[in-house]
Write a protein that holds these residues in place. Structure first.
Motif, PDB file in Angstrom:
ATOM      1  N   LEU A  99       0.831  -1.208  -0.175  1.00  0.00           N
ATOM      2  CA  LEU A  99       0.035   0.171  -0.106  1.00  0.00           C
ATOM      3  C   LEU A  99       0.943   1.174   0.012  1.00  0.00           C
ATOM      4  O   LEU A  99       1.990   1.336   0.708  1.00  0.00           O
ATOM      5  N   THR A 100       0.360   2.404  -0.624  1.00  0.00           N
ATOM      6  CA  THR A 100       0.946   3.519  -0.497  1.00  0.00           C
ATOM      7  C   THR A 100       0.839   4.113   0.885  1.00  0.00           C
ATOM      8  O   THR A 100      -0.077   3.860   1.497  1.00  0.00           O
ATOM      9  N   SER A 101       1.775   5.197   1.124  1.00  0.00           N
ATOM     10  CA  SER A 101       1.216   6.011   2.355  1.00  0.00           C
ATOM     11  C   SER A 101       0.015   6.423   2.653  1.00  0.00           C
ATOM     12  O   SER A 101      -0.512   6.429   3.694  1.00  0.00           O
ATOM     13  N   LYS A 102      -0.645   7.029   1.502  1.00  0.00           N
ATOM     14  CA  LYS A 102      -1.983   7.602   1.639  1.00  0.00           C
ATOM     15  C   LYS A 102      -2.988   6.248   1.681  1.00  0.00           C
ATOM     16  O   LYS A 102      -3.967   6.477   2.586  1.00  0.00           O
ATOM     17  N   GLN A 103      -2.686   5.211   1.321  1.00  0.00           N
ATOM     18  CA  GLN A 103      -3.728   4.213   1.091  1.00  0.00           C
ATOM     19  C   GLN A 103      -3.549   3.670   2.801  1.00  0.00           C
ATOM     20  O   GLN A 103      -4.308   3.193   3.492  1.00  0.00           O
ATOM     21  N   GLN A 104      -2.390   3.674   3.332  1.00  0.00           N
ATOM     22  CA  GLN A 104      -1.998   3.073   4.666  1.00  0.00           C
ATOM     23  C   GLN A 104      -2.890   4.066   5.695  1.00  0.00           C
ATOM     24  O   GLN A 104      -3.422   3.778   6.900  1.00  0.00           O
ATOM     25  N   ASP A 105      -2.790   5.525   5.278  1.00  0.00           N
ATOM     26  CA  ASP A 105      -3.576   6.356   6.155  1.00  0.00           C
ATOM     27  C   ASP A 105      -4.966   6.176   6.123  1.00  0.00           C
ATOM     28  O   ASP A 105      -5.589   6.327   7.160  1.00  0.00           O
ATOM     29  N   VAL A 106      -5.622   5.843   5.071  1.00  0.00           N
ATOM     30  CA  VAL A 106      -6.891   5.480   4.988  1.00  0.00           C
ATOM     31  C   VAL A 106      -7.401   4.130   5.663  1.00  0.00           C
ATOM     32  O   VAL A 106      -8.395   3.846   6.162  1.00  0.00           O
ATOM     33  N   LEU A 107      -6.638   3.335   5.675  1.00  0.00           N
ATOM     34  CA  LEU A 107      -6.551   1.999   6.144  1.00  0.00           C
ATOM     35  C   LEU A 107      -6.909   2.091   7.553  1.00  0.00           C
ATOM     36  O   LEU A 107      -7.636   1.624   8.424  1.00  0.00           O
ATOM     37  N   VAL A 108      -5.737   3.161   8.391  1.00  0.00           N
ATOM     38  CA  VAL A 108      -5.949   3.293   9.834  1.00  0.00           C
ATOM     39  C   VAL A 108      -7.300   4.005  10.054  1.00  0.00           C
ATOM     40  O   VAL A 108      -7.683   3.657  11.116  1.00  0.00           O
ATOM     41  N   LYS A 109      -7.800   4.763   9.487  1.00  0.00           N
ATOM     42  CA  LYS A 109      -9.118   5.437   9.468  1.00  0.00           C
ATOM     43  C   LYS A 109     -10.301   3.965   9.573  1.00  0.00           C
ATOM     44  O   LYS A 109     -11.092   4.076  10.341  1.00  0.00           O
ATOM     45  N   LEU A 111      -9.672   1.052  10.156  1.00  0.00           N
ATOM     46  CA  LEU A 111      -9.658   0.283  11.406  1.00  0.00           C
ATOM     47  C   LEU A 111     -10.044   0.839  12.710  1.00  0.00           C
ATOM     48  O   LEU A 111     -10.663  -0.019  13.594  1.00  0.00           O
ATOM     49  N   TYR A 112      -9.782   2.239  12.733  1.00  0.00           N
ATOM     50  CA  TYR A 112     -10.337   2.902  13.882  1.00  0.00           C
ATOM     51  C   TYR A 112     -11.909   2.681  13.992  1.00  0.00           C
ATOM     52  O   TYR A 112     -12.459   2.493  15.047  1.00  0.00           O
ATOM     53  N   LYS A 113     -12.385   3.124  13.010  1.00  0.00           N
ATOM     54  CA  LYS A 113     -13.963   2.917  12.634  1.00  0.00           C
ATOM     55  C   LYS A 113     -14.474   1.481  13.162  1.00  0.00           C
ATOM     56  O   LYS A 113     -15.479   1.442  13.623  1.00  0.00           O
ATOM     57  N   GLY A 114     -13.819   0.515  12.695  1.00  0.00           N
ATOM     58  CA  GLY A 114     -14.148  -0.722  12.891  1.00  0.00           C
ATOM     59  C   GLY A 114     -14.036  -1.091  14.539  1.00  0.00           C
ATOM     60  O   GLY A 114     -14.830  -1.651  15.066  1.00  0.00           O
ATOM     61  N   MET A 115     -13.074  -0.460  14.960  1.00  0.00           N
ATOM     62  CA  MET A 115     -13.149  -0.784  16.614  1.00  0.00           C
ATOM     63  C   MET A 115     -14.093   0.062  17.180  1.00  0.00           C
ATOM     64  O   MET A 115     -14.245  -0.321  18.395  1.00  0.00           O
ATOM     65  N   SER A 116     -14.590   1.183  16.610  1.00  0.00           N
ATOM     66  CA  SER A 116     -15.518   2.030  17.398  1.00  0.00           C
ATOM     67  C   SER A 116     -16.914   1.552  17.169  1.00  0.00           C
ATOM     68  O   SER A 116     -17.899   2.189  17.917  1.00  0.00           O
ATOM     69  N   VAL A 117     -17.294   0.514  16.061  1.00  0.00           N
ATOM     70  CA  VAL A 117     -18.682  -0.016  15.855  1.00  0.00           C
ATOM     71  C   VAL A 117     -18.929  -1.317  16.170  1.00  0.00           C
ATOM     72  O   VAL A 117     -18.051  -1.952  16.441  1.00  0.00           O
ATOM     73  N   PRO A 118     -20.217  -1.487  16.749  1.00  0.00           N
ATOM     74  CA  PRO A 118     -20.508  -2.958  17.317  1.00  0.00           C
ATOM     75  C   PRO A 118     -19.959  -3.932  16.084  1.00  0.00           C
ATOM     76  O   PRO A 118     -19.383  -5.108  16.504  1.00  0.00           O
ATOM     77  N   GLU A 119     -20.079  -3.713  14.930  1.00  0.00           N
ATOM     78  CA  GLU A 119     -20.055  -4.837  13.823  1.00  0.00           C
ATOM     79  C   GLU A 119     -18.615  -4.990  13.626  1.00  0.00           C
ATOM     80  O   GLU A 119     -18.096  -6.079  13.455  1.00  0.00           O
ATOM     81  N   GLY A 120     -17.943  -3.988  13.862  1.00  0.00           N
ATOM     82  CA  GLY A 120     -16.422  -4.154  13.882  1.00  0.00           C
ATOM     83  C   GLY A 120     -15.978  -4.753  15.060  1.00  0.00           C
ATOM     84  O   GLY A 120     -14.689  -5.349  14.974  1.00  0.00           O
ATOM     85  N   GLN A 121     -16.273  -4.355  16.112  1.00  0.00           N
ATOM     86  CA  GLN A 121     -15.861  -5.056  17.366  1.00  0.00           C
ATOM     87  C   GLN A 121     -15.836  -6.495  17.532  1.00  0.00           C
ATOM     88  O   GLN A 121     -15.049  -7.047  18.379  1.00  0.00           O
ATOM     89  N   LYS A 122     -16.902  -7.100  16.750  1.00  0.00           N
ATOM     90  CA  LYS A 122     -16.834  -8.476  16.964  1.00  0.00           C
ATOM     91  C   LYS A 122     -15.920  -9.129  15.894  1.00  0.00           C
ATOM     92  O   LYS A 122     -15.523 -10.229  16.298  1.00  0.00           O
ATOM     93  N   GLN A 123     -15.228  -8.580  15.289  1.00  0.00           N
ATOM     94  CA  GLN A 123     -13.965  -8.781  14.328  1.00  0.00           C
ATOM     95  C   GLN A 123     -12.873  -8.225  14.838  1.00  0.00           C
ATOM     96  O   GLN A 123     -11.795  -7.880  14.355  1.00  0.00           O
ATOM     97  N   GLY A 124     -13.019  -7.728  16.223  1.00  0.00           N
ATOM     98  CA  GLY A 124     -11.576  -6.820  16.888  1.00  0.00           C
ATOM     99  C   GLY A 124     -10.446  -7.570  16.851  1.00  0.00           C
ATOM    100  O   GLY A 124      -9.126  -6.881  16.520  1.00  0.00           O
ATOM    101  N   GLY A 125     -10.210  -9.015  17.175  1.00  0.00           N
ATOM    102  CA  GLY A 125      -8.832  -9.606  16.879  1.00  0.00           C
ATOM    103  C   GLY A 125      -8.185  -9.377  15.632  1.00  0.00           C
ATOM    104  O   GLY A 125      -7.126  -9.108  15.457  1.00  0.00           O
TER     105      GLY A 125
END
Length: 153
Positions: A99-109, A111-125
Motif C-alpha cells: 500500500l502507498t502511504s496515503k492508502q495506509q492512512d485510509v486503512l488506519v481510518k 481500522l479505527y472506525k471498525g474498532m468503534s462500531v459494534p459490527e467491527g468490534q466482533k472482528q476485533g482480533g
C-alpha cells in the motif's frame, strides 16, 4: 476598568481568525451517493471472493467516499470490513507493504472506525492484527495523519 480581564481582545483584532462552522468542513468533498459507489462495492466483493485480496484491499482504501452521507459510508464500511476479515493473518504484512502511504492512512481510518462500531468490534482480533502489522510496517505516521485529518470514512 476594574474588569479588564474579561475584555475579549480578539474582538478588536480584525485578523484574529475566528473559525466558523463552514471553516471546519474539509475542502474538495464531492457529494457521493450509494448509487455512485455501488459498482465499487460490487468490484470489491468480487475481488475478495475470487481470492485477490491485495487488489481488494487496495481498491477498498483507494479514494474512499469522503463526501457521502452516513448511510452510504456505513454500507461501504461493511464491504471494506468484509474484505479485511477475509485476509489470512499471514498475508496481512505483505498487503500492507504494497500500500502507498496515503492508502495506509485510509486503512488506519477504517481500522479505527471498525474498532468503534459494534459490527467491527466482533472482528476485533482481526482488526488489531491489521493495526499491529500496519504500525510495524509504516510506524506511527498513519496514526498521526488520522488524528490530524478532518475527513472521515
Amino acid at each position: 476598568m476594574d474588569n479588564w480581564r474579561r475584555i475579549d481582545i480578539d474582538a478588536f483584532d480584525p485578523d484574529s481568525g475566528r473559525l466558523t462552522a463552514q471553516d471546519l468542513i474539509p475542502p474538495n468533498e464531492v457529494p457521493v451517493t450509494l448509487q455512485d459507489i455501488q459498482p465499487k462495492i460490487s468490484q470489491l466483493r468480487s475481488l475478495a471472493s475470487s481470492g485477490d485480496m491485495t487488489s481488494a484491499i487496495q481498491l477498498a482504501v483507494n479514494d474512499p467516499p469522503y463526501g457521502a452521507d452516513d448511510i452510504t459510508k456505513a454500507t461501504y464500511f461493511r464491504a471494506v470490513l468484509e474484505a479485511l476479515t477475509q485476509v489470512r493473518q499471514s498475508d496481512i504484512t505483505t498487503i500492507v507493504k504494497q500500500l502507498t502511504s496515503k492508502q495506509q492512512d485510509v486503512l488506519v481510518k477504517y481500522l479505527y472506525k471498525g474498532m468503534s462500531v459494534p459490527e467491527g468490534q466482533k472482528q476485533g482480533g482481526i482488526l488489531l492484527a491489521w493495526f499491529e502489522r500496519l504500525t510495524q510496517t509504516a510506524g506511527v505516521n498513519p496514526i498521526v495523519h488520522y488524528l490530524s485529518d478532518r475527513q472521515t470514512v
